[in-house]
Write an enzyme that holds these catalytic residues in place. Structure first.
Site, PDB file in Angstrom:
ATOM      1  CG  HIS A  62     -11.371   4.083   2.248  1.00 39.28           C
ATOM      2  ND1 HIS A  62     -11.074   2.771   1.971  1.00 39.28           N
ATOM      3  CD2 HIS A  62     -12.714   4.200   2.155  1.00 39.28           C
ATOM      4  CE1 HIS A  62     -12.197   2.113   1.756  1.00 39.28           C
ATOM      5  NE2 HIS A  62     -13.210   2.951   1.865  1.00 39.28           N
ATOM      6  NE  ARG A  75     -11.483   1.072  -2.591  1.00 43.04           N
ATOM      7  CZ  ARG A  75     -12.608   1.239  -1.904  1.00 43.04           C
ATOM      8  NH1 ARG A  75     -13.388   0.212  -1.644  1.00 43.04           N
ATOM      9  NH2 ARG A  75     -12.969   2.414  -1.498  1.00 43.04           N
ATOM     10  CB  CYS A  89     -22.960   5.342  -2.268  1.00 38.17           C
ATOM     11  SG  CYS A  89     -22.664   3.652  -1.769  1.00 38.17           S
ATOM     12  CG  ASN A 135     -15.537   3.436  -4.537  1.00 39.67           C
ATOM     13  OD1 ASN A 135     -15.764   3.938  -5.627  1.00 39.67           O
ATOM     14  ND2 ASN A 135     -15.761   4.072  -3.404  1.00 39.67           N
ATOM     15  CG  ASP A 136     -15.028  -2.374  -1.963  1.00 34.11           C
ATOM     16  OD1 ASP A 136     -13.796  -2.471  -2.072  1.00 34.11           O
ATOM     17  OD2 ASP A 136     -15.580  -1.918  -0.949  1.00 34.11           O
ATOM     18  NE  ARG A 190     -16.829   5.458   2.273  1.00 35.23           N
ATOM     19  CZ  ARG A 190     -17.020   6.155   1.151  1.00 35.23           C
ATOM     20  NH1 ARG A 190     -17.354   7.415   1.200  1.00 35.23           N
ATOM     21  NH2 ARG A 190     -16.885   5.571  -0.024  1.00 35.23           N
ATOM     22  NE  ARG A 245     -20.028   1.634   4.364  1.00 41.91           N
ATOM     23  CZ  ARG A 245     -19.066   1.898   3.493  1.00 41.91           C
ATOM     24  NH1 ARG A 245     -19.205   1.544   2.229  1.00 41.91           N
ATOM     25  NH2 ARG A 245     -17.987   2.533   3.857  1.00 41.91           N
TER      26      ARG A 245
HETATM   27  C1  PEP Z   1     -17.758   1.315  -2.581  1.00 40.75           C
HETATM   28  O1  PEP Z   1     -17.139   0.263  -2.413  1.00 40.75           O
HETATM   29  O2  PEP Z   1     -18.066   1.771  -3.707  1.00 40.75           O
HETATM   30  C2  PEP Z   1     -18.157   2.123  -1.413  1.00 40.75           C
HETATM   31  C3  PEP Z   1     -18.931   3.170  -1.529  1.00 40.75           C
HETATM   32  O3  PEP Z   1     -17.649   1.754  -0.202  1.00 40.75           O
HETATM   33  P1  PEP Z   1     -16.172   2.096   0.309  1.00 40.75           P
HETATM   34  O4  PEP Z   1     -15.542   2.978  -0.722  1.00 40.75           O
HETATM   35  O5  PEP Z   1     -16.304   2.748   1.621  1.00 40.75           O
HETATM   36  O6  PEP Z   1     -15.550   0.751   0.374  1.00 40.75           O
HETATM   37 MG    MG Z   2     -17.050  -0.630  -0.421  1.00 40.38          MG
END
Ligand code: PEP
Ligand code: MG
Length: 562
Positions: A183, A458, A495, A447-448, A290, A325
């Site tokens: 993050h 990550r 996203c 990302n997740d 977010r 979200r």
């Molecule tokens: C993701 O997981 O791709 C996402 C956009 O959410 P975050 O990065 O806030 O976990």
């Molecule tokens: Mg995520």
């Protein structure tokens, strides 16, 4: 001159400036007993800390009302006497006495019926923290010493640190820990600050005031560079600024391919400031807001009114779409006023929708605020981290309950509000058709999704090279999600950071992605790439890429150098 090569870039750009080595506040928690003769000294120490806290808070209260409340608490005679009595009668040192006296207050507030009063316990914790810092001679805000523009060097930064960080004075960020989709990297991108993360031993190689050049495109850091390198980079920086200025001409043009395929190009935001800034680049809206930043930048769970105000402002700023979200806390995102039980695997633990479905009152507070803001723009609502239809249905049930309540109270909301979900867990990919029938849109959180599909943390720099969204398993999942969405006639956006990956734009276009949502700073470059692409060609490319079996083969086809 020391040169350090870095494997991956977190947020592109060139930063040149003096280093500021951040020392985070670490409070000691081991307090010994004091002897009878030291008691007057402990009382004096506490009184001095109170005086200093009052002076600090009086200055802070001028710009932020919350500090006025803290000032009243520091002055409160019951707290003061509670501490002094414990020092005198129980022979405690000032820290231990303060801890115990504040605990008593916290317990009283915690047991109150009224939610607002309950949340005042967080203020007491803040006040205690400030007094503890003063007693131990450490900084409450480790960024306080930044008075000019610097390159920030830190072991690690938490998402909440970005709230107190003076962004206007940060020319670049280099951290020892973290991955490119952690993050802190995402926040740096949203703020348009160059960032390099996971840089081994950087804190022992750099001293405050060293001159630093960070090339967060090529992935190189120069410590105390020679004149020639400095001159070269000053020129490069000017060139980059010129390119960005030229790209601004694209602002009014639509993100459409050469052969007429129109996609949506939105931004990701964590704070209102991100939206304000990104609107200069002419996005189609906000594809991911977010909401957790509203919670992290606070001293208490934000009330319905506080959230309503923030979402309303976001809706008004976003012009078109605003996708909010619901709270995605846990993992690496903590709250300063809420104690999370220690977990072995926080990213596989109590996170996001799991928390909302347990703390239902808090969830309803948020849903009501989002619903009330939905009449001020094209607001969409999105649930994070869903793994089952039970979770999705339960979340939608609670939403319906909130709608009924608002109706009874005569408060306006958009009854047709679109409800979507993030696709970021392997379970949601496997059951994608089932989910597609129950929501209005999907947004792929790569990302997740990458972390969970590949079982690669990550944020772990040791395995950062394994974290790769070009892995065929990730690419085939993305294609599968888009196809399932389209079969059920719902739009599919992305996203996660992969949406802004320049080398993946053609591929994602070819797979049929409807919406790209990226950090503000990346919008114009992405628009340029979309406008240069040919949709028919991109479709053929996507077909071929999805047949590949290794990352290496995917790279070859996309012309990516290892
Ligand atoms: C993701 O997981 O791709 C996402 C956009 O959410 P975050 O990065 O806030 O976990
Ligand atoms: Mg995520």
């Amino acid at each position: 001159m020391i040169t350090i090569q870095v494997e991956k870039t977190a947020s592109e750009g060139i930063g040149i400036g003096k280093a500021f080595l951040l020392h985070k506040t670490k409070l000691s928690t081991e307090f010994g007993p004091v002897s009878q003769q030291d008691i007057p000294k402990e009382i004096r120490r506490y009184e001095q800390a109170v005086e200093e806290a009052q002076a600090e808070l009086a200055a802070l209260a001028e710009s932020n009302a919350i500090f006025q409340a803290h000032l009243e608490m520091v002055k409160d005679i019951t707290l003061y006497e509670g501490v002094i009595t414990r020092i005198k009668e129980e022979g405690l040192c000032a820290e231990a006495a303060l801890h115990a006296a504040a605990e008593e207050f916290i317990a009283i507030f915690d047991s109150m019926e009224d939610e607002y009063m309950r949340e005042r316990a967080a203020d007491i914790k803040d006040v205690r923290f400030r007094l503890m810092c003063l007693l131990q001679g450490v900084k409450v805000n480790p960024f306080d010493d930044i008075r000019e523009q610097v390159i920030l060097i830190a072991e690690d930064l938490a998402p909440s640190d970005t709230a107190t960080m003076p962004a206007e004075n940060i020319l670049g960020i280099i951290t020892q820990e973290g991955g490119v989709t952690s993050h802190v990297s995402i926040m740096a991108k949203n703020l348009g600050i160059p960032a390099l993360v996971g840089v081994k031993e950087i804190c022992s190689k750099v001293k405050t005031d060293d001159t630093i050049i960070m090339d967060a495109k090529a992935g190189v850091i120069y410590i105390q560079p020679d004149d020639q390198t400095l001159k070269k980079y000053c020129q490069l920086q000017r060139k980059e600024e010129h390119i960005q200025k030229e790209r601004l001409k694209l602002k009014e043009l639509p993100p459409v391919t050469k052969d007429g395929k129109r996609v949506r190009l939105c931004i990701n935001a964590g704070r209102l400031h991100d939206i304000k800034k990104a609107m200069e680049y002419g996005p189609d809206g906000v594809g991911l807001f977010r909401s957790e930043f509203l919670y992290m930048d606070n001293t208490h769970f934000p009330t319905e009114e506080e959230q309503f105000k923030a979402y309303k402002s976001a809706a008004l700023l976003s012009c078109e779409e605003l996708t909010i979200r619901t709270l995605d806390i846990g993992g690496d995102k903590a709250l300063p006023y809420y104690i999370f039980e220690k977990e072995e695997n926080p990213f596989l633990g109590w996170r996001a929708i799991r928390i909302s479905l347990e703390l239902i009152d808090r969830f309803k507070t948020q849903l009501r605020a989002i619903l009330r803001a939905s009449v001020f723009g094209m607001v969409r609502l999105m649930f994070p981290m869903i793994i089952s239809l039970e979770e999705l249905r339960r979340a939608k049930e609670i939403l319906a309950e909130c709608m009924r309540e608002l109706e009874q109270e005569g408060l306006a909301y958009d009854p047709g509000i679109k409800v979507g979900m993030m696709i970021e867990t392997p379970a949601s990919v496997v059951m994608i058709e089932d989910f597609a029938r129950e929501v209005d849109f999907f947004s792929i959180g790569t990302n997740d999704l990458t972390q969970y599909l590949l079982a690669v943390d990550r944020g772990n720099k040791k395995i950062a090279a394994m974290y790769n969204s070009f892995h065929p398993a990730v690419l085939r999942s993305i294609r599968r999600i888009i196809e399932a969405g389209h079969r059920c006639h719902i739009p599919v956006g992305m996203c996660g950071e992969f949406a802004g990956e320049e080398k993946a734009v053609k591929l994602l276009l070819g797979m049929g992605l409807d919406e790209f949502s990226v950090s503000g700073g990346g919008v114009l470059k992405l628009k340029e790439l979309i406008r240069e692409a040919d949709f028919r060609e991109a479709k053929q490319l996507a077909g071929k890429v999805c047949e590949k079996q290794t990352i290496q083969e995917v790279y070859e086809l996309l012309g990516i150098e290892c």
